[in-house]
Design a protein around this motif. Structure first.
Motif, short mmCIF file in Angstrom:
data_model
loop_
_atom_site.label_atom_id
_atom_site.label_comp_id
_atom_site.label_asym_id
_atom_site.label_seq_id
_atom_site.Cartn_x
_atom_site.Cartn_y
_atom_site.Cartn_z
N TYR A 38 0.83 -1.22 0.00
CA TYR A 38 0.00 0.00 0.00
C TYR A 38 0.86 1.27 0.00
N TYR A 39 1.64 1.46 1.06
CA TYR A 39 2.45 2.68 1.17
C TYR A 39 3.89 2.38 0.76
N ALA A 40 4.49 3.34 0.06
CA ALA A 40 5.84 3.12 -0.47
C ALA A 40 6.89 3.13 0.65
N ASP A 41 6.71 3.98 1.68
CA ASP A 41 7.73 4.18 2.71
C ASP A 41 7.51 3.20 3.88
N GLU A 42 8.13 2.02 3.78
CA GLU A 42 7.89 0.97 4.77
C GLU A 42 8.41 1.36 6.15
N ALA A 43 9.52 2.11 6.19
CA ALA A 43 10.09 2.53 7.48
C ALA A 43 9.13 3.48 8.18
N ALA A 44 8.59 4.44 7.46
CA ALA A 44 7.62 5.39 8.05
C ALA A 44 6.37 4.64 8.51
N LEU A 45 5.94 3.67 7.75
CA LEU A 45 4.76 2.88 8.12
C LEU A 45 5.02 2.15 9.44
N GLY A 46 6.19 1.49 9.54
CA GLY A 46 6.54 0.75 10.74
C GLY A 46 6.56 1.65 11.97
N GLN A 47 7.15 2.83 11.83
CA GLN A 47 7.22 3.77 12.96
C GLN A 47 5.84 4.21 13.43
N LEU A 48 4.98 4.51 12.47
CA LEU A 48 3.62 4.97 12.82
C LEU A 48 2.82 3.86 13.48
N VAL A 49 2.99 2.63 13.01
CA VAL A 49 2.27 1.50 13.60
C VAL A 49 2.74 1.30 15.05
N GLY A 81 -3.72 12.63 7.09
CA GLY A 81 -2.43 12.14 7.58
C GLY A 81 -1.57 11.70 6.42
N THR A 82 -0.32 11.38 6.74
CA THR A 82 0.60 10.88 5.70
C THR A 82 1.45 9.75 6.27
N VAL A 83 1.93 8.91 5.38
CA VAL A 83 2.95 7.90 5.68
C VAL A 83 4.14 8.30 4.84
N GLY A 84 5.19 8.84 5.47
CA GLY A 84 6.24 9.49 4.69
C GLY A 84 5.60 10.70 4.02
N ASP A 85 5.72 10.78 2.70
CA ASP A 85 5.09 11.91 2.00
C ASP A 85 3.82 11.47 1.25
N GLU A 86 3.32 10.28 1.61
CA GLU A 86 2.14 9.76 0.90
C GLU A 86 0.89 9.92 1.76
N TYR A 87 -0.12 10.53 1.18
CA TYR A 87 -1.35 10.80 1.95
C TYR A 87 -2.06 9.51 2.35
N PHE A 88 -2.80 9.57 3.47
CA PHE A 88 -3.65 8.46 3.90
C PHE A 88 -4.63 8.12 2.77
N MET A 89 -4.90 6.83 2.63
CA MET A 89 -5.76 6.36 1.53
C MET A 89 -6.52 5.12 1.96
N THR A 90 -7.53 4.75 1.17
CA THR A 90 -8.23 3.49 1.39
C THR A 90 -7.42 2.38 0.72
N LYS A 91 -7.73 1.12 1.09
CA LYS A 91 -7.02 0.00 0.46
C LYS A 91 -7.21 0.03 -1.05
N GLY A 92 -8.43 0.25 -1.47
CA GLY A 92 -8.75 0.20 -2.90
C GLY A 92 -9.07 -1.23 -3.30
N HIS A 93 -9.99 -1.36 -4.23
CA HIS A 93 -10.43 -2.71 -4.63
C HIS A 93 -11.00 -2.72 -6.04
N PHE A 94 -10.91 -3.89 -6.67
CA PHE A 94 -11.77 -4.21 -7.81
C PHE A 94 -13.02 -4.84 -7.21
N HIS A 95 -14.11 -4.83 -7.94
CA HIS A 95 -15.25 -5.63 -7.51
C HIS A 95 -15.00 -7.09 -7.93
N SER A 96 -15.34 -7.99 -7.01
CA SER A 96 -15.16 -9.42 -7.32
C SER A 96 -15.95 -9.77 -8.58
N VAL A 97 -17.15 -9.25 -8.69
CA VAL A 97 -17.93 -9.35 -9.93
C VAL A 97 -17.55 -8.11 -10.74
#
Ligand code: M6P
Ligand code: ZN
Length: 187
Positions: A38-49, A81-97
């Protein structure tokens, strides 16, 4: 008649907060639910978690049977909010159908609706209060909050659509939205 016959009902929607009453389900997504591509900056993600695991978004829904003929209504409250310089976002999905669409209505706050197809199509639409965005069949969809307040929107989609998260969890989305001193930039 194949769809379950339901009695008519109406709901109250608060445009500011996104509160939908009544609702029958509430889904919370914290940053720890968004490990993967999801987010490009794994280190920033880990710190926030580690330091509090913030709530990224919540979805309030009034459930109806997940079958052809029904329409599912929900609101999403996507926090700023942001993770690194990437804004908070939804997971995003295709519809199964895959051949099912969706309509979004912006209620408060500002963001982007990112769309892509499995054939390489891509699109990014700014959204704010009053924006009606049409998600055609076959297009995956993700929203991004580019503001300082919650980005709130209402969505309606076919009962049988279903959510396919796996494709995006593995391969990511076609575009990212990054915070820069000049404002949001698409990459
Ligand atoms: C919208 C709709 C919902 C979706 C929600 C959050 O409200 O598209 O179906 O669940 O956004 O997006 P996601 O499921 O991709 O996390
Ligand atoms: Zn959808």
């Amino acid at each position: 008649m194949t769809a379950t016959a339901l009695d008519p009902f109406s709901l109250m929607l608060d445009f500011r907060s996104g509160a939908l009453s009544p609702h029958t389900s509430r889904t919370e997504r914290h940053l720890s639910d968004m490990k993967g591509s999801y987010y490009a900056d794994e280190a920033a993600l880990g710190q926030l978690v580690q330091s509090g695991d913030p709530l990224v978004y919540e979805v309030l829904q009034y459930d109806v049977p997940e079958e052809v003929g029904q329409l599912i209504c929900c609101t999403t409250v996507l926090h700023p909010g942001t993770v690194g310089d990437e804004y908070f976002m939804t997971k995003g999905h295709f519809h199964s159908v895959r051949d099912t669409g969706e309509v979004y209505l912006g209620l408060s706050g500002h963001g982007y609706l990112l769309l892509m197809t499995e054939e390489g199509g891509r699109s990014a639409s700014p959204m704010g209060p009053g924006t009606v965005a049409y998600v055609p069949p076959y297009w995956a969809h993700r929203t991004v909050n580019t503001g300082d307040e919650p980005f709130v929107f209402f969505a309606v989609y076919p009962g049988q659509a279903g959510h396919d998260y796996g494709t995006i969890e593995e391969s990511g989305f076609a575009q990212r939205v990054l915070r820069t001193p000049e404002g949001p930039v698409l990459r």
